[in-house]
Design a protein around this motif. Structure first.
Motif, mmCIF file in Angstrom:
data_model
loop_
_atom_site.group_PDB
_atom_site.id
_atom_site.type_symbol
_atom_site.label_atom_id
_atom_site.label_comp_id
_atom_site.label_asym_id
_atom_site.label_seq_id
_atom_site.Cartn_x
_atom_site.Cartn_y
_atom_site.Cartn_z
ATOM 1 N N TYR A 1 -3.180 9.846 -8.415
ATOM 2 C CA TYR A 1 -3.139 10.956 -7.250
ATOM 3 C C TYR A 1 -2.917 12.121 -7.875
ATOM 4 C CZ TYR A 1 -0.462 13.096 -3.119
ATOM 5 O OH TYR A 1 -0.077 13.782 -2.311
ATOM 6 N N GLY A 2 -2.415 12.359 -9.178
ATOM 7 C CA GLY A 2 -2.452 13.541 -9.769
ATOM 8 C C GLY A 2 -3.783 14.132 -10.315
ATOM 9 N N LYS A 3 -4.609 13.140 -10.775
ATOM 10 C CA LYS A 3 -5.976 13.757 -11.360
ATOM 11 C C LYS A 3 -7.055 13.924 -10.320
ATOM 12 C CE LYS A 3 -8.594 12.431 -15.484
ATOM 13 N NZ LYS A 3 -7.931 13.225 -16.534
ATOM 14 N N PHE A 4 -6.920 13.076 -9.136
ATOM 15 C CA PHE A 4 -7.987 13.335 -8.268
ATOM 16 C C PHE A 4 -7.579 13.727 -6.941
ATOM 17 C CE2 PHE A 4 -9.037 9.654 -11.035
ATOM 18 C CZ PHE A 4 -10.397 9.562 -11.573
ATOM 19 N N MET A 5 -7.524 15.049 -6.852
ATOM 20 C CA MET A 5 -6.820 15.969 -5.888
ATOM 21 C C MET A 5 -7.726 15.491 -4.667
ATOM 22 S SD MET A 5 -6.214 19.673 -7.540
ATOM 23 C CE MET A 5 -5.464 19.968 -5.862
ATOM 24 N N VAL A 6 -8.854 15.080 -4.654
ATOM 25 C CA VAL A 6 -9.760 14.744 -3.464
ATOM 26 C C VAL A 6 -9.349 13.515 -2.839
ATOM 27 C CG1 VAL A 6 -11.379 13.503 -4.689
ATOM 28 C CG2 VAL A 6 -12.188 14.613 -2.480
ATOM 29 N N HIS A 7 -8.720 12.825 -3.441
ATOM 30 C CA HIS A 7 -8.147 11.374 -2.755
ATOM 31 C C HIS A 7 -6.708 11.642 -2.201
ATOM 32 C CE1 HIS A 7 -11.783 9.650 -4.325
ATOM 33 N NE2 HIS A 7 -11.645 9.138 -5.415
ATOM 34 N N ARG A 8 -6.029 12.618 -2.413
ATOM 35 C CA ARG A 8 -4.745 12.775 -2.250
ATOM 36 C C ARG A 8 -4.320 12.224 -0.442
ATOM 37 N NH1 ARG A 8 -2.184 17.752 -5.807
ATOM 38 N NH2 ARG A 8 -2.502 16.803 -7.909
ATOM 39 N N PRO A 9 -4.880 13.092 0.279
ATOM 40 C CA PRO A 9 -4.950 12.554 1.752
ATOM 41 C C PRO A 9 -5.038 11.291 2.111
ATOM 42 C CG PRO A 9 -6.154 14.756 1.617
ATOM 43 C CD PRO A 9 -6.203 14.175 0.014
ATOM 44 N N PHE A 10 -6.114 10.737 1.418
ATOM 45 C CA PHE A 10 -6.543 9.358 1.664
ATOM 46 C C PHE A 10 -5.470 8.281 1.165
ATOM 47 C CE2 PHE A 10 -8.504 5.392 0.331
ATOM 48 C CZ PHE A 10 -9.127 4.865 1.680
ATOM 49 N N ILE A 11 -5.011 8.485 0.111
ATOM 50 C CA ILE A 11 -3.796 7.740 -0.676
ATOM 51 C C ILE A 11 -2.533 7.848 0.346
ATOM 52 C CG2 ILE A 11 -2.372 7.453 -2.586
ATOM 53 C CD1 ILE A 11 -4.611 8.535 -4.362
ATOM 54 N N ARG A 12 -2.025 8.875 0.911
ATOM 55 C CA ARG A 12 -1.218 9.228 1.523
ATOM 56 C C ARG A 12 -1.314 8.280 2.838
ATOM 57 N NH1 ARG A 12 -1.306 14.626 0.185
ATOM 58 N NH2 ARG A 12 -1.920 15.037 2.090
ATOM 59 N N LYS A 13 -2.393 8.388 3.393
ATOM 60 C CA LYS A 13 -2.844 7.506 4.796
ATOM 61 C C LYS A 13 -2.872 6.272 4.570
ATOM 62 C CE LYS A 13 -6.228 7.406 8.606
ATOM 63 N NZ LYS A 13 -7.581 7.937 8.834
ATOM 64 N N ALA A 14 -3.491 5.768 3.387
ATOM 65 C CA ALA A 14 -3.455 4.250 3.160
ATOM 66 C C ALA A 14 -1.979 3.688 3.116
ATOM 67 C CB ALA A 14 -4.469 4.236 1.826
ATOM 68 N N ILE A 15 -1.046 4.675 2.415
ATOM 69 C CA ILE A 15 0.414 3.977 2.276
ATOM 70 C C ILE A 15 0.903 4.067 3.408
ATOM 71 C CG2 ILE A 15 2.457 4.605 1.095
ATOM 72 C CD1 ILE A 15 1.077 5.815 -1.264
ATOM 73 N N ASN A 16 0.795 4.952 4.201
ATOM 74 C CA ASN A 16 1.236 4.971 5.648
ATOM 75 C C ASN A 16 0.839 3.698 6.352
ATOM 76 O OD1 ASN A 16 2.251 7.377 5.373
ATOM 77 N ND2 ASN A 16 1.077 8.424 6.943
ATOM 78 N N ASN A 17 -0.249 3.297 6.229
ATOM 79 C CA ASN A 17 -0.758 1.966 6.954
ATOM 80 C C ASN A 17 -0.096 0.888 6.454
ATOM 81 O OD1 ASN A 17 -2.780 3.605 8.438
ATOM 82 N ND2 ASN A 17 -4.303 3.317 7.016
ATOM 83 N N ILE A 18 0.047 0.820 5.220
ATOM 84 C CA ILE A 18 0.999 -0.453 4.479
ATOM 85 C C ILE A 18 2.307 -0.335 5.138
ATOM 86 C CG2 ILE A 18 1.885 -1.130 2.395
ATOM 87 C CD1 ILE A 18 -0.459 -0.301 0.865
ATOM 88 N N PHE A 19 2.970 0.812 5.408
ATOM 89 C CA PHE A 19 4.258 1.050 5.811
ATOM 90 C C PHE A 19 4.255 0.403 7.305
ATOM 91 C CE2 PHE A 19 5.782 4.440 2.832
ATOM 92 C CZ PHE A 19 5.865 3.377 1.611
ATOM 93 N N TYR A 20 3.353 0.846 8.257
ATOM 94 C CA TYR A 20 3.130 0.240 9.618
ATOM 95 C C TYR A 20 2.940 -0.892 9.564
ATOM 96 C CZ TYR A 20 2.145 5.420 10.221
ATOM 97 O OH TYR A 20 2.283 6.729 10.386
ATOM 98 N N ARG A 21 2.099 -1.505 8.839
ATOM 99 C CA ARG A 21 2.089 -2.889 8.953
ATOM 100 C C ARG A 21 3.339 -3.849 8.662
ATOM 101 N NH1 ARG A 21 -1.672 -3.422 4.951
ATOM 102 N NH2 ARG A 21 -3.037 -2.687 6.453
ATOM 103 N N PHE A 22 4.024 -3.349 7.658
ATOM 104 C CA PHE A 22 5.309 -3.780 7.067
ATOM 105 C C PHE A 22 6.097 -3.798 8.333
ATOM 106 C CE2 PHE A 22 9.319 -3.031 5.080
ATOM 107 C CZ PHE A 22 9.789 -4.366 4.532
#
Length: 522
Positions: free
Chosen positions: A251-272
């Motif tokens: 997350y810290g090194k690849f700034m381009v991936h930051r929004p995608f990582i946050r969204k993917a974690i959101n989806n894990i929370f929704y499913r949980f």
């Protein structure tokens, strides 16, 4: 004459002589074509490893031929690799050949062994472990930018070793309380002796200043990140701890991936929250998010506020909140410290998911509520204080002494006490009946003592208001008693009427009859 001319022409070498030259002790001087191929080997991916000569066949080969990569495959009970031997150490080859050796070691480590049977492939497993350790040292001491081919081979080796179907199914009793979950022994992955070093290697590769994020993002892409997130459901806490550190580095090194990582974690929370209520890595994901939230720029984006409202607050719903409540509470307070106006949203969210019959969960909510109120400003407090203290009044009268005790401890916090004093004309009439009932009839002596202390705080601050509330409480009690007596009198009168009619007229008592049957006609 013709024979002499033919003898002077250069003779074509035979295949046998070629073979002797390639395996013998003497090495011909490199030509321009051979040197260019050697350079290509150092900068390009090896495409045909099976055509290489296995190591150790001849001591007269140069270094490039000496450490051939093995065949990439998985070792199970049925698959056998013809050659799996250790490659030379990095210190035994010149610097110009270390990169190609590094790539071949990566290929060697792309073989996955079966650890369900500890007695299988002991020699090969130890060779792979030692090779992985060498790769860790090489990456840690690298002194030049990694080329794209190295990044490709690195992510390939890491993917083969890490991205697997988790052999241990997710915990079936994840919905149990935290105490029950803690009693279960964590399941350790038998392949951890290799997995740990692969994780350590990848962590150092990501953290290395020689890894160019612009090149690496082609291989550490969205698909790679999703597979990494899937591993957070592992039963092994050691694996989840490495994943937490690695994902934070990504997350810290690849700034381009930051929004995608946050969204993917959101989806894990929704499913949980809304589907399974089973996941082993919620605490680790929240710990990563706590660090991410603390770095949010001000003013907060609407996207981040929606994340709080739609993902974090609903995480209070599952029964197994005890497994991750500490990390969740930290994330919530980070948001309020960033924007104090969010306190009203958070408090109303807590009230929405407030437990009814789960006392241990209620104690956790009260602890989190104290942290939230400590960061709440008076204006935001006033917007939610009425529904909040109605709930606190119910907690004060709880028959579970820990719930009542934890609610009374709120007055030990100076900031919360000041907020209450500033609005005591609204708050005291709401909670006074609960305080009075505790002093009169609560079974726990400690709760009674704490209640008297809280009542004394109000009496010292505004005795007239306390007297007014006390008078109103007595009036309400008298009205309640009168209503109870009236209700009992009405029921008694009805019973007397029913009894008298039963004696005088038997028709009042309706006998049990069979259901009426409709005749089908003549």
């Amino acid at each position: 004459m013709i024979k002499q001319i033919l003898n002077r022409l250069p003779r074509k070498p035979s295949k046998s002589s070629d073979n002797r030259d390639s395996v013998g002790g003497s090495v011909p001087p490199p030509s321009s074509s051979s040197s260019s191929r050697s350079g290509d080997l150092q900068t390009s991916k090896i495409t045909n490893p099976s055509s290489q000569v296995p190591p150790g066949l001849s001591p007269g080969l140069n270094h490039l031929n000496k450490y051939a990569p093995p065949v990439n495959s998985k070792l199970n009970g049925n698959c056998v690799i013809p050659v799996y031997e250790a490659l030379p150490s990095f210190k035994d080859v010149p610097n110009s050949e270390k990169q190609i050796l590094f790539m071949r070691k990566l290929d060697l480590c792309s073989v996955v062994f079966d650890f369900t049977d500890p007695s299988k492939n002991l020699k090969e497993k130890d060779i792979k472990r030692q090779t992985l350790l060498e790769l860790v040292d090489y990456v840690s001491s690298a002194s030049g930018k990694f080329p794209e081919t190295v990044m490709q081979e690195t992510t390939k080796m890491v993917s083969i070793n890490l991205f697997r179907n988790l052999t241990i199914p997710p915990r079936e009793h994840m919905v149990l309380e935290k105490i029950d979950a803690e009693e279960e022994e964590p399941v350790m992955d038998p392949a951890w002796t290799h997995l740990q070093i692969v994780y350590e290697f990848f962590l150092r590769f990501i953290a290395s200043p020689e890894t160019d994020a612009k090149l690496a993002k082609r291989y550490i892409d969205h698909s790679f990140v999703l597979k990494l997130l899937d591993l957070f459901d592992s039963e092994d806490p050691r694996e989840r701890d490495y994943l937490k550190t690695i994902l934070h580095r990504v997350y810290g090194k690849f700034m381009v991936h930051r929004p995608f990582i946050r969204k993917a974690i959101n989806n894990i929370f929704y499913r949980f929250v809304f589907e399974t209520e089973k996941h082993n890595g919620i605490a680790e994901l929240l710990e990563i998010l706590g660090s991410i939230i603390s770095g949010f720029a001000l003013p907060l984006k609407e996207e981040h506020k929606l994340f709080l409202l739609r993902a974090l607050i609903p995480l209070h719903k599952p029964r197994c909140i005890g497994m991750y409540h500490q990390q969740l509470s930290y994330c919530i307070t980070q948001f309020i410290e960033k924007d104090c106006k969010l306190a009203d949203t958070v408090i109303r969210g807590l009230l929405k998911y407030w437990p009814v019959t789960n006392s241990s969960k209620e104690v956790m909510f009260l602890g989190e509520l104290e942290e939230v109120l400590e960061a709440t400003q008076p204006a935001d407090f006033q917007r939610c204080m009425v529904p909040l203290f109605r709930q606190i009044a119910r907690c004060l009268n709880s028959s579970h002494f820990q719930v009542a005790e934890r609610a009374l401890f709120l007055w030990n916090n100076d900031h919360i006490e000041n907020l209450i004093k500033q609005n005591n004309k609204v708050i005291l009439p709401i909670i006074f009946p609960a305080l009075e009932r505790n002093t009169r009839s609560h079974w726990n002596q400690a709760v009674q003592s704490l209640t008297l202390n809280v009542r004394k705080i109000f009496s010292d601050h505004d005795p007239e208001l306390v007297a007014e509330c006390s008078k109103k409480f007595e009036e309400d009690e008298a009205k309640d008693k009168e209503n109870i007596m009236k209700r009992e009198a009405i029921w008694k009168r009805l019973e007397e009427i029913a009894a008298s009619k039963a004696v005088t007229r038997d028709g009042v008592i309706i006998p049990r009859t069979l259901p009426h049957q409709v005749s089908s006609g003549p």
